[in-house]
Design an enzyme around this catalytic site. Structure first.
Site, short mmCIF file in Angstrom:
data_model
loop_
_atom_site.label_atom_id
_atom_site.label_comp_id
_atom_site.label_asym_id
_atom_site.label_seq_id
_atom_site.Cartn_x
_atom_site.Cartn_y
_atom_site.Cartn_z
N LEU A 1 -0.48 109.20 -35.54
CA LEU A 1 0.31 108.55 -36.58
C LEU A 1 -0.52 107.39 -37.15
CD1 LEU A 1 3.18 108.57 -37.87
CD2 LEU A 1 3.60 106.54 -36.49
N TYR B 1 11.43 109.35 -40.08
CA TYR B 1 12.02 108.04 -39.86
C TYR B 1 10.99 106.93 -40.01
CZ TYR B 1 9.96 107.60 -35.14
OH TYR B 1 9.08 107.48 -34.09
N GLU C 1 -3.21 108.75 -28.73
CA GLU C 1 -2.45 107.52 -28.93
C GLU C 1 -1.44 107.38 -27.81
OE1 GLU C 1 -0.19 107.88 -32.64
OE2 GLU C 1 0.00 110.03 -32.29
N LYS D 1 5.72 111.21 -39.64
CA LYS D 1 6.58 110.51 -38.67
C LYS D 1 7.92 111.24 -38.56
CE LYS D 1 7.79 105.75 -37.37
NZ LYS D 1 7.26 105.70 -36.02
N ARG E 1 4.55 104.93 -46.22
CA ARG E 1 4.37 106.00 -45.23
C ARG E 1 5.57 106.95 -45.27
NH1 ARG E 1 3.33 104.43 -39.10
NH2 ARG E 1 5.51 103.80 -39.31
N ARG F 1 22.83 127.10 -41.35
CA ARG F 1 21.62 127.14 -40.53
C ARG F 1 20.72 128.30 -40.95
NH1 ARG F 1 19.36 129.21 -35.96
NH2 ARG F 1 18.03 127.76 -34.82
#
Ligand code: PLP
Length: 283
Positions: free
Chosen positions: A203, A33, A179, A147, A52, A100
Protein backbone atom coordinates in the site's frame (compact mmCIF):
# COMPACT_ATOMS: atom_id res chain seq x y z
CA UNK A 1 -22.24 8.17 23.78
CA UNK A 2 -24.19 7.63 20.58
CA UNK A 3 -22.13 8.89 17.67
CA UNK A 4 -23.42 10.69 14.65
CA UNK A 5 -22.40 8.79 11.52
CA UNK A 6 -22.81 9.44 7.80
CA UNK A 7 -24.56 7.05 5.40
CA UNK A 8 -25.40 7.95 1.78
CA UNK A 9 -26.19 11.62 2.25
CA UNK A 10 -27.59 11.42 5.78
CA UNK A 11 -26.19 12.23 9.21
CA UNK A 12 -27.75 9.76 11.66
CA UNK A 13 -27.30 8.36 15.17
CA UNK A 14 -25.15 5.21 14.82
CA UNK A 15 -28.05 3.08 16.08
CA UNK A 16 -30.22 4.15 13.13
CA UNK A 17 -27.68 3.88 10.31
CA UNK A 18 -28.16 0.91 7.97
CA UNK A 19 -26.72 -0.60 4.80
CA UNK A 20 -28.47 -3.14 2.55
CA UNK A 21 -27.78 -6.88 3.00
CA UNK A 22 -27.23 -6.88 -0.79
CA UNK A 23 -24.37 -4.41 -0.50
CA UNK A 24 -21.35 -5.77 -2.41
CA UNK A 25 -19.03 -4.58 0.34
CA UNK A 26 -20.78 -7.06 2.65
CA UNK A 27 -21.17 -9.88 0.09
CA UNK A 28 -17.89 -9.64 -1.84
CA UNK A 29 -15.53 -7.25 -0.04
CA UNK A 30 -16.15 -5.05 -3.11
CA UNK A 31 -15.18 -1.83 -1.41
CA UNK A 32 -12.35 0.49 -0.51
CA UNK A 33 -11.62 2.60 2.55
CA UNK A 34 -9.49 5.35 4.07
CA UNK A 35 -8.58 6.27 7.62
CA UNK A 36 -7.77 9.91 8.28
CA UNK A 37 -6.28 10.95 11.59
CA UNK A 38 -7.67 13.81 13.71
CA UNK A 39 -5.31 15.82 15.92
CA UNK A 40 -6.46 18.98 17.74
CA UNK A 41 -9.85 18.51 16.04
CA UNK A 42 -8.23 18.85 12.59
CA UNK A 43 -7.58 16.43 9.74
CA UNK A 44 -4.07 15.16 8.97
CA UNK A 45 -3.17 14.85 5.27
CA UNK A 46 -6.78 14.92 4.05
CA UNK A 47 -5.63 15.66 0.52
CA UNK A 48 -3.39 12.57 0.35
CA UNK A 49 -6.16 10.28 1.60
CA UNK A 50 -8.73 11.76 -0.82
CA UNK A 51 -6.35 11.30 -3.76
CA UNK A 52 -5.54 7.70 -2.82
CA UNK A 53 -9.29 7.01 -2.48
CA UNK A 54 -9.85 8.29 -6.03
CA UNK A 55 -7.05 6.07 -7.29
CA UNK A 56 -8.45 2.97 -5.48
CA UNK A 57 -11.91 3.68 -6.97
CA UNK A 58 -10.59 4.15 -10.46
CA UNK A 59 -8.46 0.97 -10.35
CA UNK A 60 -11.66 -0.95 -9.51
CA UNK A 61 -13.84 0.96 -12.01
CA UNK A 62 -16.02 2.21 -9.17
CA UNK A 63 -17.93 5.50 -9.27
CA UNK A 64 -16.80 8.44 -7.14
CA UNK A 65 -19.59 8.87 -4.55
CA UNK A 66 -19.05 12.66 -4.36
CA UNK A 67 -16.47 15.39 -4.93
CA UNK A 68 -13.34 15.89 -2.80
CA UNK A 69 -14.80 19.14 -1.41
CA UNK A 70 -17.98 17.33 -0.35
CA UNK A 71 -15.87 14.61 1.31
CA UNK A 72 -13.94 17.23 3.25
CA UNK A 73 -17.19 18.79 4.41
CA UNK A 74 -18.53 15.41 5.61
CA UNK A 75 -15.29 14.72 7.50
CA UNK A 76 -15.42 18.12 9.18
CA UNK A 77 -19.12 17.86 10.09
CA UNK A 78 -18.58 14.46 11.73
CA UNK A 79 -15.53 15.66 13.68
CA UNK A 80 -17.57 18.61 14.93
CA UNK A 81 -20.79 16.69 15.64
CA UNK A 82 -18.89 14.10 17.68
CA UNK A 83 -16.51 16.56 19.34
CA UNK A 84 -13.45 14.60 18.28
CA UNK A 85 -10.20 16.24 19.30
CA UNK A 86 -7.99 13.20 18.77
CA UNK A 87 -8.83 10.03 16.86
CA UNK A 88 -9.82 9.13 13.35
CA UNK A 89 -12.41 9.34 10.61
CA UNK A 90 -13.10 6.03 8.85
CA UNK A 91 -14.50 6.20 5.33
CA UNK A 92 -15.73 3.32 3.19
CA UNK A 93 -17.06 3.27 -0.35
CA UNK A 94 -18.55 0.12 -1.84
CA UNK A 95 -19.87 -0.60 -5.32
CA UNK A 96 -23.35 -0.55 -3.79
CA UNK A 97 -26.31 -2.92 -3.49
CA UNK A 98 -27.39 -5.25 -6.30
CA UNK A 99 -28.54 -8.84 -6.81
CA UNK A 100 -25.60 -11.11 -6.04
CA UNK A 101 -23.49 -11.68 -9.15
CA UNK A 102 -19.74 -11.81 -9.72
CA UNK A 103 -19.97 -9.35 -12.62
CA UNK A 104 -20.15 -5.70 -11.60
CA UNK A 105 -23.75 -4.38 -11.69
CA UNK A 106 -24.27 -1.76 -14.41
CA UNK A 107 -26.48 0.58 -12.42
CA UNK A 108 -25.65 0.29 -8.69
CA UNK A 109 -25.04 3.54 -6.81
CA UNK A 110 -21.95 3.50 -4.56
CA UNK A 111 -22.50 3.23 -0.81
CA UNK A 112 -20.66 5.88 1.22
CA UNK A 113 -20.24 5.42 4.97
CA UNK A 114 -18.17 7.50 7.40
CA UNK A 115 -17.80 7.36 11.17
CA UNK A 116 -15.44 8.71 13.79
CA UNK A 117 -13.51 6.97 16.57
CA UNK A 118 -11.92 8.85 19.45
CA UNK A 119 -8.48 7.61 20.36
CA UNK A 120 -5.42 8.96 22.10
CA UNK A 121 -2.68 8.86 19.45
CA UNK A 122 0.10 11.37 20.00
CA UNK A 123 0.88 10.32 23.58
CA UNK A 124 1.66 6.65 23.10
CA UNK A 125 3.37 4.42 25.66
CA UNK A 126 4.21 1.97 22.82
CA UNK A 127 6.15 4.70 21.02
CA UNK A 128 8.40 5.03 24.10
CA UNK A 129 9.01 1.30 24.60
CA UNK A 130 8.89 0.22 20.95
CA UNK A 131 6.87 -2.73 19.67
CA UNK A 132 7.76 -6.33 18.78
CA UNK A 133 6.82 -8.00 15.49
CA UNK A 134 6.83 -11.55 14.15
CA UNK A 135 7.42 -12.43 10.51
CA UNK A 136 4.71 -14.26 8.55
CA UNK A 137 4.42 -15.18 4.87
CA UNK A 138 2.67 -12.61 2.69
CA UNK A 139 -0.11 -14.59 1.02
CA UNK A 140 -2.32 -11.61 0.08
CA UNK A 141 -3.48 -10.91 -3.48
CA UNK A 142 -1.29 -9.01 -5.95
CA UNK A 143 -3.01 -5.58 -5.83
CA UNK A 144 -2.01 -4.42 -2.37
CA UNK A 145 -1.72 -0.88 -3.74
CA UNK A 146 -5.55 -0.71 -3.74
CA UNK A 147 -6.89 -0.05 -0.25
CA UNK A 148 -9.69 -2.63 -0.27
CA UNK A 149 -11.71 -3.86 2.71
CA UNK A 150 -10.32 -7.41 2.27
CA UNK A 151 -8.62 -7.37 5.66
CA UNK A 152 -8.97 -10.97 6.78
CA UNK A 153 -5.33 -11.94 6.28
CA UNK A 154 -4.02 -8.86 8.11
CA UNK A 155 -6.46 -9.73 10.94
CA UNK A 156 -5.07 -13.28 11.01
CA UNK A 157 -1.55 -11.81 11.11
CA UNK A 158 -2.42 -9.65 14.13
CA UNK A 159 -3.91 -12.71 15.86
CA UNK A 160 -0.78 -14.79 15.12
CA UNK A 161 1.30 -11.94 16.60
CA UNK A 162 -0.89 -11.85 19.69
CA UNK A 163 -0.65 -15.63 20.12
CA UNK A 164 3.16 -15.34 19.94
CA UNK A 165 3.18 -12.56 22.56
CA UNK A 166 4.13 -9.91 19.96
CA UNK A 167 2.42 -6.67 18.91
CA UNK A 168 2.23 -7.02 15.14
CA UNK A 169 3.48 -8.96 12.12
CA UNK A 170 5.70 -8.11 9.14
CA UNK A 171 4.85 -9.96 5.96
CA UNK A 172 7.59 -11.60 3.92
CA UNK A 173 7.52 -12.56 0.24
CA UNK A 174 10.45 -14.20 -1.57
CA UNK A 175 12.62 -13.48 1.46
CA UNK A 176 11.90 -9.72 1.47
CA UNK A 177 9.63 -7.75 3.78
CA UNK A 178 6.63 -6.30 1.98
CA UNK A 179 4.98 -4.36 4.83
CA UNK A 180 3.33 -4.68 8.23
CA UNK A 181 -0.27 -5.94 8.56
CA UNK A 182 -1.52 -2.33 8.68
CA UNK A 183 1.59 -0.21 8.19
CA UNK A 184 4.68 0.32 6.06
CA UNK A 185 7.97 -1.18 7.28
CA UNK A 186 11.42 0.43 7.55
CA UNK A 187 14.89 -0.41 8.80
CA UNK A 188 17.88 1.82 9.49
CA UNK A 189 21.43 0.64 8.79
CA UNK A 190 24.54 2.84 9.16
CA UNK A 191 22.34 5.94 9.22
CA UNK A 192 20.43 5.04 6.02
CA UNK A 193 16.63 4.65 6.19
CA UNK A 194 15.59 1.71 3.99
CA UNK A 195 11.99 1.00 2.97
CA UNK A 196 10.48 -1.03 0.16
CA UNK A 197 9.95 0.87 -3.11
CA UNK A 198 6.39 1.56 -4.27
CA UNK A 199 4.76 -1.04 -6.53
CA UNK A 200 1.57 -3.15 -6.53
CA UNK A 201 3.19 -5.22 -3.72
CA UNK A 202 2.46 -2.69 -0.97
CA UNK A 203 0.00 0.00 0.00
CA UNK A 204 1.31 3.45 -0.90
CA UNK A 205 1.14 4.82 2.62
CA UNK A 206 0.18 8.45 3.00
CA UNK A 207 2.26 8.59 6.19
CA UNK A 208 5.14 6.94 4.30
CA UNK A 209 5.15 9.73 1.70
CA UNK A 210 5.17 12.43 4.40
CA UNK A 211 7.82 10.72 6.55
CA UNK A 212 10.18 10.21 3.60
CA UNK A 213 9.75 13.86 2.67
CA UNK A 214 10.52 15.00 6.23
CA UNK A 215 13.51 12.63 6.43
CA UNK A 216 14.99 14.12 3.26
CA UNK A 217 14.32 17.67 4.46
CA UNK A 218 16.23 16.78 7.66
CA UNK A 219 19.18 15.62 5.48
CA UNK A 220 18.63 11.97 6.41
CA UNK A 221 19.59 9.41 3.77
CA UNK A 222 16.76 7.33 2.30
CA UNK A 223 16.93 4.21 0.11
CA UNK A 224 13.72 2.82 -1.42
CA UNK A 225 14.35 -0.87 -2.13
CA UNK A 226 13.30 -4.30 -0.88
CA UNK A 227 15.15 -5.58 2.21
CA UNK A 228 15.31 -9.14 3.50
CA UNK A 229 14.05 -10.29 6.87
CA UNK A 230 17.65 -11.21 7.78
CA UNK A 231 18.78 -7.68 6.95
CA UNK A 232 15.98 -6.38 9.16
CA UNK A 233 17.05 -8.53 12.11
CA UNK A 234 20.61 -7.22 11.78
CA UNK A 235 19.53 -3.56 11.41
CA UNK A 236 20.43 -0.74 13.82
CA UNK A 237 16.79 0.39 14.05
CA UNK A 238 13.39 -0.55 12.68
CA UNK A 239 10.01 1.18 12.62
CA UNK A 240 6.59 1.26 10.95
CA UNK A 241 4.39 4.11 9.78
CA UNK A 242 0.63 4.51 9.41
CA UNK A 243 -1.96 7.25 9.73
CA UNK A 244 -2.93 6.37 13.30
CA UNK A 245 0.44 5.22 14.70
CA UNK A 246 2.57 7.88 12.93
CA UNK A 247 6.13 6.57 13.32
CA UNK A 248 6.24 3.56 15.67
CA UNK A 249 9.62 2.07 16.66
CA UNK A 250 10.11 -1.70 16.35
CA UNK A 251 12.61 -3.15 18.84
CA UNK A 252 12.23 -6.89 18.21
CA UNK A 253 11.67 -9.02 15.10
CA UNK A 254 10.92 -12.69 15.85
CA UNK A 255 13.60 -13.52 18.46
CA UNK A 256 16.10 -10.86 17.40
CA UNK A 257 16.53 -7.64 19.35
CA UNK A 258 17.01 -4.73 16.91
CA UNK A 259 20.12 -2.65 17.56
CA UNK A 260 20.35 -2.03 21.30
CA UNK A 261 16.86 -3.45 21.79
CA UNK A 262 15.63 0.04 22.65
CA UNK A 263 13.96 2.79 20.64
CA UNK A 264 16.53 4.29 18.25
CA UNK A 265 17.32 7.98 17.67
CA UNK A 266 16.21 8.13 14.01
CA UNK A 267 12.77 6.61 14.67
CA UNK A 268 12.14 8.85 17.66
CA UNK A 269 13.30 11.99 15.82
CA UNK A 270 11.11 11.14 12.80
CA UNK A 271 8.11 10.64 15.09
CA UNK A 272 8.64 14.06 16.65
CA UNK A 273 9.06 15.78 13.29
CA UNK A 274 6.05 13.98 11.78
CA UNK A 275 3.70 14.91 14.63
CA UNK A 276 4.93 18.51 14.75
CA UNK A 277 4.71 19.10 10.98
CA UNK A 278 1.36 17.28 10.67
CA UNK A 279 -0.18 19.43 13.39
CA UNK A 280 1.00 22.55 11.54
CA UNK A 281 -0.44 21.44 8.19
CA UNK A 282 -3.72 19.99 9.58
CA UNK A 283 -6.98 21.22 8.03
N1 PLP B 1 0.17 -0.82 4.61
C1 PLP B 1 -1.00 -1.40 4.92
C2 PLP B 1 -1.22 -2.83 4.54
C3 PLP B 1 -2.00 -0.68 5.60
O1 PLP B 1 -3.17 -1.28 5.91
C4 PLP B 1 -1.74 0.67 5.97
C5 PLP B 1 -2.76 1.47 6.68
O2 PLP B 1 -3.83 1.02 6.96
C6 PLP B 1 -0.50 1.24 5.64
C7 PLP B 1 0.43 0.47 4.95
C8 PLP B 1 -0.16 2.65 6.01
O3 PLP B 1 -0.86 3.57 5.21
P1 PLP B 1 -1.19 5.04 5.73
O4 PLP B 1 0.12 5.65 6.11
O5 PLP B 1 -1.80 5.71 4.54
O6 PLP B 1 -2.11 4.89 6.89
Amino acid sequence: MTRTVYVNGEYLPETEATVSIFDRGFLMADGVYEVTTVLDGKLIDFDGHAKRLSRSLSELEMKEPCTQDELLEIHRKLVEANNVTEGLVYLQVTRGAADRDFAYPADAEPTLVLFTQEKSLAESPAAKSGISVISIPDIRWGRRDIKTVQLLYPSMGKMAAKAAGADDAWMVEDGSVTEGTSNNAYIVKDGVIITRNLSNDILHGITRAAVLRFAQEAQMQVEERPFTIEEAKAADEAFVTSATTFVMPVVKIDDAAIGTGEVGPIASRLREIYIEESRKAAL
